[in-house]
Scaffold this active site. Structure first.
Site, PDB file in Angstrom:
ATOM      1  N   HIS A  61       0.802  -1.213   0.000  1.00  0.00           N
ATOM      2  CA  HIS A  61       0.000   0.000   0.000  1.00  0.00           C
ATOM      3  C   HIS A  61       0.842   1.274   0.000  1.00  0.00           C
ATOM      4  O   HIS A  61       0.298   2.383  -0.071  1.00  0.00           O
ATOM      5  CB  HIS A  61      -0.947   0.013   1.205  1.00  0.00           C
ATOM      6  CG  HIS A  61      -2.135  -0.890   1.036  1.00  0.00           C
ATOM      7  ND1 HIS A  61      -2.022  -2.218   0.719  1.00  0.00           N
ATOM      8  CD2 HIS A  61      -3.483  -0.649   1.145  1.00  0.00           C
ATOM      9  CE1 HIS A  61      -3.234  -2.764   0.641  1.00  0.00           C
ATOM     10  NE2 HIS A  61      -4.130  -1.827   0.889  1.00  0.00           N
TER      11      HIS A  61
ATOM     12  N   TYR B  51     -17.829  47.770  -1.149  1.00  0.00           N
ATOM     13  CA  TYR B  51     -18.194  46.621  -0.313  1.00  0.00           C
ATOM     14  C   TYR B  51     -16.994  45.976   0.378  1.00  0.00           C
ATOM     15  O   TYR B  51     -17.116  45.421   1.464  1.00  0.00           O
ATOM     16  CB  TYR B  51     -18.885  45.549  -1.168  1.00  0.00           C
ATOM     17  CG  TYR B  51     -20.284  45.889  -1.611  1.00  0.00           C
ATOM     18  CD1 TYR B  51     -20.900  47.090  -1.261  1.00  0.00           C
ATOM     19  CD2 TYR B  51     -21.016  44.984  -2.385  1.00  0.00           C
ATOM     20  CE1 TYR B  51     -22.180  47.387  -1.676  1.00  0.00           C
ATOM     21  CE2 TYR B  51     -22.306  45.264  -2.801  1.00  0.00           C
ATOM     22  CZ  TYR B  51     -22.873  46.472  -2.446  1.00  0.00           C
ATOM     23  OH  TYR B  51     -24.145  46.759  -2.852  1.00  0.00           O
TER      24      TYR B  51
ATOM     25  N   ARG C 272     -16.825  48.182   3.398  1.00  0.00           N
ATOM     26  CA  ARG C 272     -18.068  48.315   4.156  1.00  0.00           C
ATOM     27  C   ARG C 272     -18.587  46.966   4.655  1.00  0.00           C
ATOM     28  O   ARG C 272     -19.211  46.877   5.717  1.00  0.00           O
ATOM     29  CB  ARG C 272     -19.131  48.959   3.242  1.00  0.00           C
ATOM     30  CG  ARG C 272     -20.315  49.490   4.020  1.00  0.00           C
ATOM     31  CD  ARG C 272     -21.507  49.958   3.201  1.00  0.00           C
ATOM     32  NE  ARG C 272     -21.285  50.247   1.802  1.00  0.00           N
ATOM     33  CZ  ARG C 272     -22.278  50.258   0.902  1.00  0.00           C
ATOM     34  NH1 ARG C 272     -23.508  49.972   1.278  1.00  0.00           N
ATOM     35  NH2 ARG C 272     -22.024  50.529  -0.352  1.00  0.00           N
TER      36      ARG C 272
ATOM     37  N   PHE D 295     -13.374   4.656   8.874  1.00  0.00           N
ATOM     38  CA  PHE D 295     -12.224   5.183   8.125  1.00  0.00           C
ATOM     39  C   PHE D 295     -12.647   6.093   6.983  1.00  0.00           C
ATOM     40  O   PHE D 295     -11.812   6.760   6.373  1.00  0.00           O
ATOM     41  CB  PHE D 295     -11.387   4.032   7.549  1.00  0.00           C
ATOM     42  CG  PHE D 295     -12.216   2.971   6.860  1.00  0.00           C
ATOM     43  CD1 PHE D 295     -13.063   3.279   5.814  1.00  0.00           C
ATOM     44  CD2 PHE D 295     -12.147   1.652   7.284  1.00  0.00           C
ATOM     45  CE1 PHE D 295     -13.831   2.314   5.186  1.00  0.00           C
ATOM     46  CE2 PHE D 295     -12.907   0.672   6.656  1.00  0.00           C
ATOM     47  CZ  PHE D 295     -13.743   1.006   5.606  1.00  0.00           C
TER      48      PHE D 295
ATOM     49  N   GLU E 231     -14.775  -0.812  -2.692  1.00  0.00           N
ATOM     50  CA  GLU E 231     -14.744   0.583  -2.234  1.00  0.00           C
ATOM     51  C   GLU E 231     -15.368   1.431  -3.342  1.00  0.00           C
ATOM     52  O   GLU E 231     -14.680   2.070  -4.130  1.00  0.00           O
ATOM     53  CB  GLU E 231     -13.309   0.992  -1.899  1.00  0.00           C
ATOM     54  CG  GLU E 231     -12.772   0.167  -0.722  1.00  0.00           C
ATOM     55  CD  GLU E 231     -11.268   0.250  -0.551  1.00  0.00           C
ATOM     56  OE1 GLU E 231     -10.648   1.165  -1.114  1.00  0.00           O
ATOM     57  OE2 GLU E 231     -10.712  -0.617   0.154  1.00  0.00           O
TER      58      GLU E 231
END
Length: 496
Positions: free
Chosen positions: A86, A280, A283, A329, A413
């Site tokens: 992995h 803006y 403000r 997980f 998955e």
């Protein structure tokens, strides 16, 4: 003698983490945590005696191979194979501070006694943390689904004497560093490789890192906007508490109060204004900064819950006599929160650049591009370009990663969070925000110079006196990237 932080069941909060990092605390397991870990490991060892009953990740394969039973004499090899196979990360290396956070958060998650690992394994993680042995981890490779599999595999490789680490500022083989300490590689027991790889510590560590930095930058964004408000000679009525009491968003109210507090004794703020309204970006600071504060409050709560949770799989419940294969997980809570955080931070940068733009526009009695002899000098023309470029990049980075999903593991998955991508791009947005704010304070400081002899507030003048020692007023054209870099360093070294 180093200070000790004991890992236990008390809530790990951001203030504690910051203290651990800043003051170089060492970690140690509390008696409570050690007892819980031992209890779960002993239970799992007993459970394995029933060889006819498959337990996911303990005596079976992984992912779509979950129905394949593994012989008892192959369980260590199974776990080591898992870690090695992995370790598929690629791309940029993860920052050392984030790797250290990953170690801390993995230790915390394993300490609750719901993972079935051994004390020896957790202790080796603690040793790595205490000795600043930081595994080399890569940014790319996690789907944020079965946890952060690839990055956590790289975190775990050095435990078994494989992979690389950063130690004393140098990249070395894990084997060499283990030998330096006379440590033997950990022989992974059943479930331990899976417990290391399943989990959200890659996402969470990026989230914690971002939160700690955001607390400083959010405060600085308010303060720098107040400098710009005075530099642009703005009307102060939009910050009146009456305006915000009738639209009582928490962040909006707090921001307006802070602006008034920062500019409390400013000569510029108190003088009569001929302009009835301001753009803006000045403000609406309470409304825009405030909305980001409220969004960040949600994110902070989500991350705090996550780092005090068990996020590997399966979960061991000794008292209930259950080993349950669930889905803690899955990174969806983090993916959504980190995407939201990136958007909230991007907006602080977006409105900051607009204030910078107004300051260089030759309005309100300020010279074009904030420099004497404009034409001969380009002054602050291009720093605004730079800010605009960075703001545009942030907008691109704010496309949510969490709306995507790609099927993996042969269909097992079939929905993934993509939270790891949310995490890594969030850090880029955060770095960009710091650069944008650095450009704004650079511009605002220069603009206020042209308001003399009028003074801003005591707070603003105090900060700018320190700032101008690092970044002096620009009299004529110079290399502006140097000044921007000094501004970034200033923000890094000061809280205000």
């Amino acid at each position: 003698m180093s200070k000790i932080h004991y890992i236990d069941s008390s809530v790990l909060d951001f203030e504690t983490i910051e203290k651990i990092l800043d003051e170089n605390y060492h970690l140690a397991l509390s008696e409570e945590a050690e007892s819980k870990i031992n209890k779960a490991r002993h239970y799992l060892d007993q459970k394995q005696q029933d060889r006819d009953k498959p337990i996911y990740g303990v005596n079976t394969g992984f992912g779509s191979l979950c129905n394949i039973k593994i012989a008892e004499d192959q369980l260590t090899q199974l776990q080591e194979n898992l870690v090695m196979s992995h370790a598929c990360g690629t791309g940029e290396r993860v920052r050392p501070i984030i790797v250290k956070l990953m170690l801390l958060l993995k230790i915390q998650s394993l300490s609750y006694g719901n993972s079935g690992v051994s004390v020896a394994l957790v202790q080796r993680l603690i040793d790595f943390f205490n000795k600043d042995i930081l595994p080399v981890i890569f940014e790319q490779g996690s789907l944020g689904a079965s946890g952060d599999l690839a990055p956590l595999a790289h975190l775990s490789l050095p435990l078994i004497g494989k992979g690389k680490v950063i130690y004393k500022g140098e990249e070395k083989s894990a084997e060499a560093v283990l030998n330096e300490f006379n440590w033997k590689p950990i022989q992974l027991q059943s479930k331990e490789g899976l417990a290391l790889l399943n989990g959200t510590q890659f996402m969470s560590a990026h989230g914690v890192f971002s939160i700690l930095k955001t607390k400083r930058l959010s405060s600085q964004a308010d303060f720098i906007s107040a400098i710009s408000i005075d530099a642009f000679d703005c009307n102060m009525s939009p910050y009146d508490e009456l305006v915000h009491d009738v639209r009582p968003h928490r962040g909006q109210i707090k921001t307006a109060q802070r602006i008034l507090e920062i500019l409390d004794d400013s000569e510029i703020a108190k003088r009569h204004k001929t302009n009835v309204q301001d753009p803006y970006s000045f403000r609406c600071v309470p409304q825009v900064h405030g909305a980001s504060k409220d969004a960040l409050h949600y994110v902070f709560q989500t991350v705090k819950t996550e780092i005090n949770s068990v996020t590997d799989n399966p979960n061991v419940f000794v008292d209930e006599d259950k080993v349950i294969s669930g889905g803690n997980f899955h990174g969806q809570p983090m993916a959504l929160a980190l995407d939201f955080m990136a958007i909230a931070l991007s907006e602080l940068g977006n409105i900051s650049e607009r204030r910078t733009y107004q300051l260089v526009s030759g309005l309100r009695g300020l010279p074009d591009f904030l420099v004497d002899s404009p034409g001969l000098n380009s002054g602050f023309m291009i720093p605004q370009y730079t800010a605009a470029s960075i703001v545009s990049q942030n907008k691109q980075l704010c496309t949510p990663a969490s709306v995507d999903s790609i099927v993996s593991s042969n269909g097992q998955e079939d929905h993934v969070s993509m939270g790891a991508n949310s995490a890594t791009k969030l850090v880029r947005v955060l770095d960009n925000l710091e650069r944008i704010l650095a450009i704004e304070i650079f511009n605002a400081s220069q603009a206020l110079h042209f308001r003399h002899p009028l003074k801003s507030s005591t707070q603003v003048e105090n900060i700018l006196s320190k700032f101008r020692k690092v970044v002096p007023v620009v009299k004529e054209d110079k290399i502006m990237s140097d000044e921007i870099e000094k501004s970034i360093i200033f923000l890094n070294n000061h809280k205000f």
